[in-house]
Design a protein around this motif. Structure first.
Motif, PDB file in Angstrom:
ATOM      1  N   ILE A 106      20.897  49.780   6.763  1.00 54.28           N
ATOM      2  CA  ILE A 106      20.623  50.162   5.244  1.00 54.28           C
ATOM      3  C   ILE A 106      21.086  51.577   5.231  1.00 54.28           C
ATOM      4  O   ILE A 106      20.790  52.179   6.667  1.00 54.28           O
ATOM      5  CB  ILE A 106      19.279  50.157   4.652  1.00 54.28           C
ATOM      6  CG1 ILE A 106      18.591  48.362   4.931  1.00 54.28           C
ATOM      7  CG2 ILE A 106      18.984  50.715   4.049  1.00 54.28           C
ATOM      8  CD1 ILE A 106      16.861  48.864   4.684  1.00 54.28           C
ATOM      9  N   ILE A 107      21.488  51.994   4.168  1.00 52.36           N
ATOM     10  CA  ILE A 107      22.615  53.510   4.326  1.00 52.36           C
ATOM     11  C   ILE A 107      21.309  54.722   3.224  1.00 52.36           C
ATOM     12  O   ILE A 107      21.154  54.077   2.518  1.00 52.36           O
ATOM     13  CB  ILE A 107      23.565  53.757   3.967  1.00 52.36           C
ATOM     14  CG1 ILE A 107      24.411  52.889   4.519  1.00 52.36           C
ATOM     15  CG2 ILE A 107      23.940  55.102   3.520  1.00 52.36           C
ATOM     16  CD1 ILE A 107      25.951  53.223   4.222  1.00 52.36           C
ATOM     17  N   VAL A 108      20.938  55.268   4.257  1.00 51.47           N
ATOM     18  CA  VAL A 108      19.742  56.200   3.651  1.00 51.47           C
ATOM     19  C   VAL A 108      20.610  58.004   3.565  1.00 51.47           C
ATOM     20  O   VAL A 108      21.342  57.924   4.461  1.00 51.47           O
ATOM     21  CB  VAL A 108      18.387  56.463   4.861  1.00 51.47           C
ATOM     22  CG1 VAL A 108      17.751  54.818   4.655  1.00 51.47           C
ATOM     23  CG2 VAL A 108      18.719  56.592   5.574  1.00 51.47           C
ATOM     24  N   ILE A 109      19.621  58.154   2.136  1.00 50.64           N
ATOM     25  CA  ILE A 109      20.124  59.344   2.000  1.00 50.64           C
ATOM     26  C   ILE A 109      18.601  60.858   1.603  1.00 50.64           C
ATOM     27  O   ILE A 109      18.025  59.968   1.074  1.00 50.64           O
ATOM     28  CB  ILE A 109      20.917  59.758   0.983  1.00 50.64           C
ATOM     29  CG1 ILE A 109      22.122  58.187   0.886  1.00 50.64           C
ATOM     30  CG2 ILE A 109      20.923  61.127   0.394  1.00 50.64           C
ATOM     31  CD1 ILE A 109      23.346  59.142  -0.263  1.00 50.64           C
ATOM     32  N   GLY A 110      18.667  61.362   2.006  1.00 49.45           N
ATOM     33  CA  GLY A 110      17.628  62.626   1.674  1.00 49.45           C
ATOM     34  C   GLY A 110      17.670  63.631   2.381  1.00 49.45           C
ATOM     35  O   GLY A 110      18.677  64.007   2.876  1.00 49.45           O
ATOM     36  N   LYS A 111      17.476  65.148   1.675  1.00 48.05           N
ATOM     37  CA  LYS A 111      17.321  66.288   2.393  1.00 48.05           C
ATOM     38  C   LYS A 111      16.864  66.259   3.418  1.00 48.05           C
ATOM     39  O   LYS A 111      15.940  66.695   4.210  1.00 48.05           O
ATOM     40  CB  LYS A 111      16.709  67.347   1.342  1.00 48.05           C
ATOM     41  CG  LYS A 111      16.973  68.890   1.663  1.00 48.05           C
ATOM     42  CD  LYS A 111      16.568  69.817   0.384  1.00 48.05           C
ATOM     43  CE  LYS A 111      17.323  70.903   1.230  1.00 48.05           C
ATOM     44  NZ  LYS A 111      17.056  72.320   0.205  1.00 48.05           N
ATOM     45  N   GLY A 112      18.118  66.718   4.625  1.00 46.18           N
ATOM     46  CA  GLY A 112      17.269  66.585   6.013  1.00 46.18           C
ATOM     47  C   GLY A 112      17.238  66.034   7.089  1.00 46.18           C
ATOM     48  O   GLY A 112      16.661  65.791   7.747  1.00 46.18           O
TER      49      GLY A 112
END
Length: 278
Positions: free
Chosen positions: A22-28
């Motif tokens: 899974i590719i995850v995106i989130g600030k920091g």
């Protein structure tokens, strides 16, 4: 979720349930993280789950080559399209459309643009998708400051059309597979090299060949390209032109397909990219 690869402070590839990727995106969320460490689930803002391991690997490779903000921008465009068109898409669209939009933005910064010879037909036969694609151009301009030509709305609209299709008839799929493989064989023999089937350029070329094959079976074609651009590409890539002529002659002989200048331009550009070792 354990990290498998860090792309930047905000994007990482993690191992999900049943060893899925899974590719995850989130600030920091990946700040000062290394593979093997865990991700804080509360920091995850978006996730991308590919349907197969192959697609996951290809998206990972793409993210290694482009700004991750292009994936986030594509995600905004797709989420808007899902609502506006009241439809759903295969996850494959994330890979194909992200690749296209990133490449279009790069070309625009270099002052290059490709004419969409089928723009009128796309506007006529896929008006809803085209209207949604025009919104995508506005969003791209808002987020990047780059104003893409309306030709790109036609290309994006076709990604929306193809993304909604669950599949093709088996006979048609077999014919497409055969034609694609035959063209790849011509390129391989002409250059005397093995093509890198793991590369993005190979994937892009095969995708183009598939669409070309489907258009051929529907008796559609890309009209002749601007003569000046056609001559420029021939002059710049003479070897790719020579190879494209072999492809054109083969298609005429076996399938009675006339290859237009517009299609020849695309063949030359793709062949140049897929055979380049730089």
């Amino acid at each position: 979720m354990k990290i498998k690869k860090v792309f930047n402070n905000n994007v990482a590839l993690v191992e999900g349930p049943n060893r899925s990727e899974i590719i995850v995106i989130g600030k920091g969320l990946a700040y000062q993280k290394i593979p093997g460490e865990n991700i804080d689930p509360s920091r995850i803002e978006k996730t991308f789950v590919m349907e197969t391991k192959e697609l996951s690997e290809r998206l990972s490779t793409l993210l290694s080559e482009i700004p991750t903000k292009h994936l986030e921008l594509t995600d905004q465009i797709i989420r808007y399209a899902i609502k506006d068109l009241n439809t759903s898409f295969s996850n494959n669209i994330y890979l194909a459309l992200t690749d296209h939009i990133s490449y279009a933005i790069t070309r625009a910064t270099q002052g290059l643009s490709l004419k969409n010879a089928l723009l009128w037909e796309i506007q006529k036969f896929y008006p809803k998708e085209y209207h949604t694609a025009m919104h995508a151009l506005h969003l791209i301009e808002k987020e990047t400051g780059i104003k893409l030509p309306v030709d790109e709305a036609g290309f994006i609209a076709m990604h929306f059309v193809n993304g909604q299709q669950d599949g093709q008839e088996m006979e048609q799929t077999l014919m497409v597979t055969q034609m694609v493989q035959e063209i790849l064989n011509i390129v391989t023999l002409h250059y005397g090299i093995e093509l890198d089937e793991e590369s993005l350029n190979y994937s892009r070329f095969v995708t183009h060949l598939k669409y070309f094959s489907y258009r051929t079976m529907r008796h559609e074609s890309i009209p002749s390209e601007d003569d000046e651009l056609y001559e420029q590409v021939i002059t710049k890539y003479p070897e790719a032109f020579a190879c494209s002529e072999k492809v054109s002659a083969y298609l005429q002989d076996k399938y009675q397909v006339e290859t237009t200048k517009g299609e020849m331009v695309y063949f030359m550009l793709h062949i140049r990219r897929v055979t380049s070792r730089n």
